[in-house]
Design a protein around this motif. Structure first.
Motif, PDB file in Angstrom:
ATOM      1  N   LEU A 150       0.817  -1.205   0.000  1.00 54.44           N
ATOM      2  CA  LEU A 150       0.000   0.000   0.000  1.00 54.44           C
ATOM      3  C   LEU A 150       0.854   1.259   0.000  1.00 54.44           C
ATOM      4  N   VAL A 151       0.366   2.273  -0.687  1.00 57.32           N
ATOM      5  CA  VAL A 151       1.066   3.556  -0.718  1.00 57.32           C
ATOM      6  C   VAL A 151       1.205   4.106   0.694  1.00 57.32           C
ATOM      7  N   GLN A 152       0.180   3.915   1.494  1.00 56.65           N
ATOM      8  CA  GLN A 152       0.234   4.331   2.895  1.00 56.65           C
ATOM      9  C   GLN A 152       0.485   3.099   3.769  1.00 56.65           C
ATOM     10  N   GLY A 153       1.730   2.878   4.157  1.00 57.64           N
ATOM     11  CA  GLY A 153       2.030   1.799   5.083  1.00 57.64           C
ATOM     12  C   GLY A 153       2.722   0.597   4.508  1.00 57.64           C
ATOM     13  N   GLY A 154       2.823   0.517   3.179  1.00 57.74           N
ATOM     14  CA  GLY A 154       3.592  -0.552   2.551  1.00 57.74           C
ATOM     15  C   GLY A 154       3.018  -1.942   2.784  1.00 57.74           C
ATOM     16  N   LYS A 155       3.922  -2.944   2.746  1.00 62.92           N
ATOM     17  CA  LYS A 155       3.520  -4.347   2.861  1.00 62.92           C
ATOM     18  C   LYS A 155       2.900  -4.646   4.227  1.00 62.92           C
ATOM     19  N   ALA A 156       3.406  -4.011   5.265  1.00 65.96           N
ATOM     20  CA  ALA A 156       2.873  -4.258   6.605  1.00 65.96           C
ATOM     21  C   ALA A 156       1.406  -3.857   6.681  1.00 65.96           C
ATOM     22  N   ALA A 157       1.080  -2.709   6.107  1.00 61.71           N
ATOM     23  CA  ALA A 157      -0.305  -2.259   6.118  1.00 61.71           C
ATOM     24  C   ALA A 157      -1.180  -3.155   5.256  1.00 61.71           C
ATOM     25  N   GLY A 158      -0.640  -3.602   4.122  1.00 58.63           N
ATOM     26  CA  GLY A 158      -1.391  -4.505   3.262  1.00 58.63           C
ATOM     27  C   GLY A 158      -1.695  -5.819   3.949  1.00 58.63           C
ATOM     28  N   ALA A 159      -0.696  -6.361   4.642  1.00 63.02           N
ATOM     29  CA  ALA A 159      -0.887  -7.625   5.361  1.00 63.02           C
ATOM     30  C   ALA A 159      -1.895  -7.454   6.484  1.00 63.02           C
ATOM     31  N   ALA A 160      -1.821  -6.330   7.174  1.00 58.69           N
ATOM     32  CA  ALA A 160      -2.747  -6.083   8.282  1.00 58.69           C
ATOM     33  C   ALA A 160      -4.184  -5.958   7.783  1.00 58.69           C
ATOM     34  N   ALA A 161      -4.364  -5.287   6.655  1.00 59.15           N
ATOM     35  CA  ALA A 161      -5.712  -5.139   6.094  1.00 59.15           C
ATOM     36  C   ALA A 161      -6.269  -6.487   5.660  1.00 59.15           C
ATOM     37  N   ALA A 162      -5.435  -7.317   5.028  1.00 62.71           N
ATOM     38  CA  ALA A 162      -5.876  -8.636   4.591  1.00 62.71           C
ATOM     39  C   ALA A 162      -6.246  -9.512   5.779  1.00 62.71           C
ATOM     40  N   LYS A 163      -5.433  -9.460   6.824  1.00 64.54           N
ATOM     41  CA  LYS A 163      -5.703 -10.273   8.015  1.00 64.54           C
ATOM     42  C   LYS A 163      -6.987  -9.823   8.698  1.00 64.54           C
ATOM     43  N   ASP A 164      -7.169  -8.523   8.783  1.00 66.06           N
ATOM     44  CA  ASP A 164      -8.371  -7.995   9.407  1.00 66.06           C
ATOM     45  C   ASP A 164      -9.616  -8.470   8.660  1.00 66.06           C
ATOM     46  N   TYR A 165      -9.557  -8.441   7.340  1.00 69.03           N
ATOM     47  CA  TYR A 165     -10.717  -8.881   6.550  1.00 69.03           C
ATOM     48  C   TYR A 165     -10.961 -10.381   6.735  1.00 69.03           C
ATOM     49  N   THR A 166      -9.902 -11.187   6.626  1.00 66.99           N
ATOM     50  CA  THR A 166     -10.057 -12.635   6.758  1.00 66.99           C
ATOM     51  C   THR A 166     -10.569 -13.014   8.134  1.00 66.99           C
ATOM     52  N   ASP A 167     -10.031 -12.395   9.165  1.00 65.94           N
ATOM     53  CA  ASP A 167     -10.390 -12.767  10.540  1.00 65.94           C
ATOM     54  C   ASP A 167     -11.776 -12.278  10.941  1.00 65.94           C
ATOM     55  N   ASN A 168     -12.186 -11.115  10.429  1.00 66.81           N
ATOM     56  CA  ASN A 168     -13.378 -10.466  10.976  1.00 66.81           C
ATOM     57  C   ASN A 168     -14.559 -10.331  10.024  1.00 66.81           C
ATOM     58  N   ARG A 169     -14.344 -10.506   8.725  1.00 68.81           N
ATOM     59  CA  ARG A 169     -15.443 -10.281   7.791  1.00 68.81           C
ATOM     60  C   ARG A 169     -15.634 -11.377   6.751  1.00 68.81           C
ATOM     61  N   TYR A 170     -14.572 -12.008   6.307  1.00 70.29           N
ATOM     62  CA  TYR A 170     -14.663 -12.988   5.225  1.00 70.29           C
ATOM     63  C   TYR A 170     -15.680 -14.083   5.550  1.00 70.29           C
ATOM     64  N   HIS A 171     -16.651 -14.251   4.654  1.00 70.65           N
ATOM     65  CA  HIS A 171     -17.703 -15.259   4.803  1.00 70.65           C
ATOM     66  C   HIS A 171     -18.445 -15.128   6.133  1.00 70.65           C
TER      67      HIS A 171
END
Length: 545
Positions: free
Chosen positions: A469-490
């Protein structure tokens, strides 16, 4: 050197890129379509429900509004014959004998269903066998069922494939990259071929790539299967999943160590392990309803070669009503997955119609039943409305990221086809780069609708939004993906949020628009790379043209 020459030749063959500096794809169209499709009024868009009826009507209206023509001989729809099976009165999954009895509750401890179209499913007094990863791959000299007769028995199966934990992409099963042998769909198919009465996958979050909450929400409601003349009576009576802790307890009671069994199963030459004296049983009623779900298809006819087709795909369906969240919300709205991809079909069609049709036709295909095993796209692959040997290639869109703009995109299946050259050139114009899927062990290549077309030889791109991500790089991207998988996915909380950052979506839509127009205006026929698993299929289909 050969690969460099090939890349140079492909780049030279590409037409001029469409100008995208004006951002021709409307983010406002994306927002509105995503909001509407994921609203509670659509009840989670499950096939065969009022939510499907609303979805079909909305998509047909939107496709017409933006300038598409009905894509199936004057109709917007392609019937997809399905059977809805809802398990009722599920007994505990019980194991008796050594270390027993163990009774696993439906939902928190295990889930179970059937492909068989029958009013009642019963597995009783069934011997239990641990079959490792449940793989029979003659071309690899691997057979977890060798020397073991599992007819009428209950098999316990590990998720993923034997070398998923490898740090590299080398190994019998592609190292850490999941193959089709690692998918739950394959494991149930093979267990049925072996005659198993029941097939139970042992859930483990890391190799599965999702938690038990995803399994529970996905498997405890109505399940969809393709209709079949034999009512799928050649399938196992029961299929499902059990919690890892329960599996460890069961195996320990039978005198087996789970970790030792896993280690053995990862070694070539593994032989299935009967749990001597252990018997399994489960029973449930099935509420059966046959119905014709529908794919939605629109076309922007080509100006010079209308018989040649560029394909855009995305699945409109989601889980409908599912396991309720703590606040009682039981609608799995599927805003990201996949109202965003469906909305992208509308927005891209609108942009291309405004720009004027390309020389080749563009077909926009919103498919049903993806969440049930790619049923709608599989049906289209078997019953194409446009000849697949005249389908140039396509782009599949599934769950676009609303985490913000990124410096890259993640390509699931990078290096598999010559479509990569189109992608790379479009990315260069954006100042971005393509990177390979960092989690190939999750098997995403086999989990969305592009796979159904690839199996028939059609080159397909599946491009995930960027994780740098432009704001936060790979760490922010990983955090966003984890948040979605853990809390919203399916789950019920995959809901539309008016505060989402759509800048990354705008990047991706512009990219897909550019590639679609390039494919639509070239005379080239991009293929799979030499040696790819789908290359021979494509070569044969093109030769038969």
């Amino acid at each position: 050197m050969r690969s460099l020459l090939l890349a140079a030749c492909l780049t030279a063959a590409l037409p001029a890129l469409a100008q995208t500096t004006a951002a021709p794809v409307s983010v406002e169209t994306m927002k509105e379509a995503t909001r509407v499709l994921s609203s509670d009024a659509f009840e989670g868009r499950a096939p065969g429900t009022p939510g499907e009826d609303k979805t079909l009507a909305y998509l047909a209206q939107q496709f017409a509004r933006v300038g598409l023509k009905p894509g199936n001989k004057g109709s917007w729809f392609q019937d997809v014959p399905l059977v809805e099976i809802t398990s009722r009165n599920v007994t505990p999954l019980t194991f008796t004998g050594a270390g027993g009895p163990i009774a696993l509750k439906y939902g928190p401890d295990m889930v179970v269903a059937t492909y068989q179209v029958t009013p009642k499913s019963v597995v009783a007094n069934s011997d239990v066998v641990f079959v490792g990863y449940g793989i029979n791959a003659p071309e690899k000299g691997w057979n977890d069922y060798a020397g073991t007769d599992v007819r009428g028995k209950t098999v316990l199966i590990l998720v993923n494939d034997p070398d998923y934990a490898s740090p590299s992409l080398t190994g019998t099963f592609g190292g850490k990259a999941m193959t089709y042998y690692g998918r739950w769909t394959y494991k149930f198919e093979e267990a049925a071929r072996q005659g198993a009465a029941a097939a139970i996958i042992i859930h483990d979050t890391v190799p599965a790539a999702y938690g038990w909450n995803v399994v529970q929400s996905s498997w405890t409601g109505a399940q969809q299967v393709a209709d079949a003349a034999n009512n799928h009576m050649d399938q196992s009576k029961a299929i499902g999943w059990m919690q890892l802790a329960a599996a460890k307890k069961l195996l320990a009671g039978a005198g087996k160590d789970y970790d030792q069994l896993v280690g053995a199963a990862q070694t070539k030459g593994f032989r299935a392990v009967p749990l001597t004296g252990v018997k399994a049983g489960v029973a449930f009623d099935n509420q059966v309803r046959r119905h014709a779900s529908k794919n939605v298809v629109g076309i922007l006819p080509g100006t010079k070669r209308p018989g040649e087709v560029v394909l855009f795909t995305g699945h409109w369906d989601h889980l409908g009503r599912c396991e309720a969240a703590a606040d009682g919300d039981d609608i799995c709205n599927g805003a990201v997955d996949n109202a965003t991809g469906t909305a992208a079909l509308i927005a891209l069609a609108e942009a291309n119609a405004k720009a004027g049709a390309t020389e080749r036709s563009q077909v926009y295909l919103a498919v049903t039943g993806e969440e049930s095993g790619l049923l709608g796209s599989a049906y289209y692959g078997d019953h194409p409305l446009y000849p697949l040997n005249r389908t140039v290639g396509g782009i599949n869109m599934d769950a676009l990221s609303v985490a913000g703009p990124a410096r890259n995109v993640v390509v699931v299946g990078k290096g598999k086809s010559e479509l990569d050259a189109y992608l790379d050139r479009a990315l260069t114009a954006q100042g971005r780069v393509a990177e390979a899927d960092p989690s190939p062990q999750n098997g995403y290549y086999y989990r969305s609708d592009h796979f159904s077309l690839a199996k028939h030889g059609v080159p397909m791109l599946y491009v995930d939004s960027g994780d740098d991500l432009v704001q936060g790089g790979k760490a922010a991207g990983a955090a966003a993906a984890k948040d979605y998988t853990d809390n919203r996915y399916h789950g019920p909380k995959d809901e539309y949020d008016p505060n989402w950052n759509w800048a990354g979506v705008a990047q991706d839509l512009s990219l897909f628009y550019t590639i679609g127009r390039a494919l639509g205006n070239t005379t080239a026929w991009p293929n799979w790379v030499a040696g790819d698993e789908f290359r021979g299929i494509r070569d044969r289909s093109r030769a038969a043209k």
